[in-house]
Design a protein around this motif. Structure first.
Motif: not given
Lengths: 429, 429
Positions: A110, A112, A114, A118, A120, A122, A419-423
């Motif tokens: 999944e 999205r 945010l 960010i 995000l 999975k 979980w990978v969060a790219r900001g």
């Protein structure tokens, strides 16, 4: 693949096991950046090596068979142990099929953006290090190694001592495959000692090994669960049921009950108990199904109500409801209602595979919702609960657990996610 | 919700725990057919009951606070224990928000028609019975009950003895909600004895309880893992890292390091170690980030290379790399390369949350792939690893395990799946 490097000292079992697990952990971390195509190459080279080594494998296997006969192994066990030309070719084909499956690693489950910008995701990633403990069949060595490689994991394989030489010969072929493809050699390791304490030592190493999958009889699995600090995925043998509802089609009921019980008796998805709605006494279905089973040579263990229809059966005892016969024996019971059938299954079943035969839509839905089992079958045989049948490819087993994986487990079940969060500079307010 | 029915005898702890778990198993099975809208009603009625009982809750809480003061509880602990008007309103709001989330039960994860005509579905279903063991915060009683109800599970809740009266008063509100909606009363049960052996007894009941989630300090979790025959999902405190790459943007590095360390120090996703690429010595970033932290009042524990830039720091010891300070302290280390940063994190980290700050795309990808952690952050603060931030709704914790659930866990993580195969007479050939 390293079975026992020349310098590995197996006499100090704790130190040996720790070294093995440390090497596996390092290889597992390195595997995270090995592309799927390279892992698949290793599998195809392994298949080639197995075929090329057919004579060597048979010679190693002959030693195990000879030792087995000398130790009085039962003929069924000797049959499981045997490698011949066909079985070696099948083993290689199975490895090639695993190579041909899509890569389970890297799939985005999944994702999205945010509200703070960010991105995000999975993403499926390998579990890391998988410990597989199994009994006599040498082809498990090959299947397990292949599924772990496919899913990007390092594997520690502990086979049965009956298959010692066969397993070492198979391991040598896997090593050739890994080397030729350039995959870290420690990615697949066979435990190089038959010392029984090695299992207990490995099961302590929860910092290095991510999951343990025992494959074998219930006593093996229970022993692993008792000792392990590592999460265990359990594959208990199945106590599967067919419930014949009041409205079941008669011919279908006979066909499916026969198939579920007799098509292959020694497997975990064979049916062990048939439950009948009480209306099936008056409508003749208890007798019809029972007589078809008797005609096939199945021994019936019946409760009072079904026995009145089938005088050639033995009276069932309480222990029959929990029995996993794995044989031409079936328990029969008449219940008052669908809810009573569900209550019986939820009490005595092993949460593996349970079927309802009915033409009533509401009944089928209620059964599907209420029965606490990995595989619910409506109007088909329990024998279909199987990774190949489900289209999952080769399976590592059928989980009777509820956590992580339930039912048939394929290569994807040997993965987890991150979980990978790219900001671009976000901080939390 | 039953805390202790008038007839329940808590003096025989094993019998009491067995009865509790049997009631939970029965309620959990019954919950499988309770529609999501009814479970949501129970949650909304619970929220109403909490608000209506504000004065009762405060009076019960006052008893716990008084006992806590008498027993010399630290002021931070007393603060966690306290219920006031705002906290009660927030607790009720959190329950309403959980009710407003989509139902995790019944979602079809995959499905296909097999070549033999069987329609196969993999469907989300509740886990069954969830045991949650937690420490002093009374709002956990409410959150945990709500998340278990939302996901269709029966819950057994074992709170800390410090919150005894508060938990019982909250439990009474949940009971009102269940009763009013017509959900089985045993679907949420609070363990009605403070006897310490109750936990050990419950952890033996793997036939009745499907999963245990301990929430609290590491010693609580380790004790549960040692004793349990039930699968445990672990939520260890985090040892989180920020790695500042050679190419990191300077202002962003200062902002994110400050935020990750100081925005809230006592939480599991606060950063405990900052790693710098060796180029950050020459480009001044070690000094810039370190001085910003010092200016905020953070104590620095530095390795030799970062200390040369920051003379006001203390020398780091080996134990600092594993420390979870949960305080205004941070460890600093200069590493030779990105791979050395990854190796440091994979050795000392707790697989919780780890960040890279970089402008180099290849570096960000290599870090994301190589670091063995539940949450990987690129150019944003480690503080974002959180169920609410990720849009998962309320969370039951942040799993540092790899099996079943990894990272923030919401209601969906309290479900499993079953395979449903619908046929029209198929038998296996």
């Amino acid at each position: 693949m390293t079975t026992a490097t020349p310098t590995a000292d197996t006499t100090d079992v704790p130190a040996y096991c720790l070294g093995l697990a440390q090497a596996a952990r390092a290889a597992g971390l390195a595997m995270a950046t090995v592309p799927g195509s390279v892992r698949d190459d290793a599998l195809r080279y392994t298949a080639d090596a197995l075929v090329a080594a057919t004579e060597t494998l048979k010679a190693a296997n002959a030693k195990d068979l000879e030792a087995g006969r000398a130790n009085g192994l039962a003929s069924a066990m000797l049959d499981r142990l045997e490698l011949n030309d066909d079985r070696i070719a099948n083993m290689a084909d199975a490895v090639r099929q695993i190579a041909d499956q899509p890569d389970p690693v890297g799939r985005i489950l999944e994702g999205r953006v945010l509200s703070n910008g960010i991105r995000l995701e999975k993403v499926r990633v390998p579990l890391g290090t998988v410990l597989i403990i199994f009994e006599s069949r040498p082809n498990v060595t090959c299947d397990a190694a292949a599924l772990c490689l496919k899913s990007g994991n390092a594997a520690i394989l502990r086979g049965g001592k009956e298959a010692l030489h066969s397993n070492a010969a198979i391991a040598a072929c896997v090593k050739q495959g890994l080397d030729k493809a350039g995959v870290p050699a420690d990615a697949v390791q066979l435990v190089g000692t038959t010392d029984r304490s090695a299992v207990g030592e490995l099961l302590k190493l929860d910092e290095l090994i991510d999951v343990c999958i025992p494959r074998g009889g219930e006593s093996l699995i229970r022993a692993v669960v008792e000792q392990s600090r590592i999460p265990v995925i359990k594959h208990y043998t199945g106590n599967c049921h067919v419930y014949v509802d009041a409205t079941a089609d008669h011919d279908m009921a006979v066909d499916i009950c026969l198939n579920a019980k007799t098509q292959r008796t020694g497997v975990c998805n064979a049916t062990e108990t048939i439950l009948f709605h009480q209306d099936c006494v008056a409508n003749g279905l208890v007798r019809k199904v029972g007589e078809a089973l008797l005609a096939k040579g199945v021994e019936l263990r019946a409760d009072t109500r079904s026995m009145s229809e089938l005088p050639d059966s033995r009276p069932a005892e309480e222990s029959d409801w929990s029995a996993e016969y794995l044989d031409m024996i079936v328990a029969l019971r008449v219940v008052d209602s669908l809810d009573d059938a569900v209550a019986h299954i939820n009490r005595y079943g092993s949460k593996h595979t349970d079927a309802i035969l009915t033409t009533d839509l509401a009944a089928s839905n209620r059964f599907v919702q209420s029965v606490d089992t990995a595989n619910v079958m409506v109007n088909c045989s329990t024998r279909f609960s199987d990774g190949q049948q489900y289209g999952l490819g080769a399976e590592i087993g059928i989980s009777t657990d509820k956590l992580h994986s339930r039912g048939p487990m394929g290569a994807e079940d040997l993965t987890t996610y991150k979980w990978v969060a790219r900001g671009d500079g976000q901080v939390r307010g």
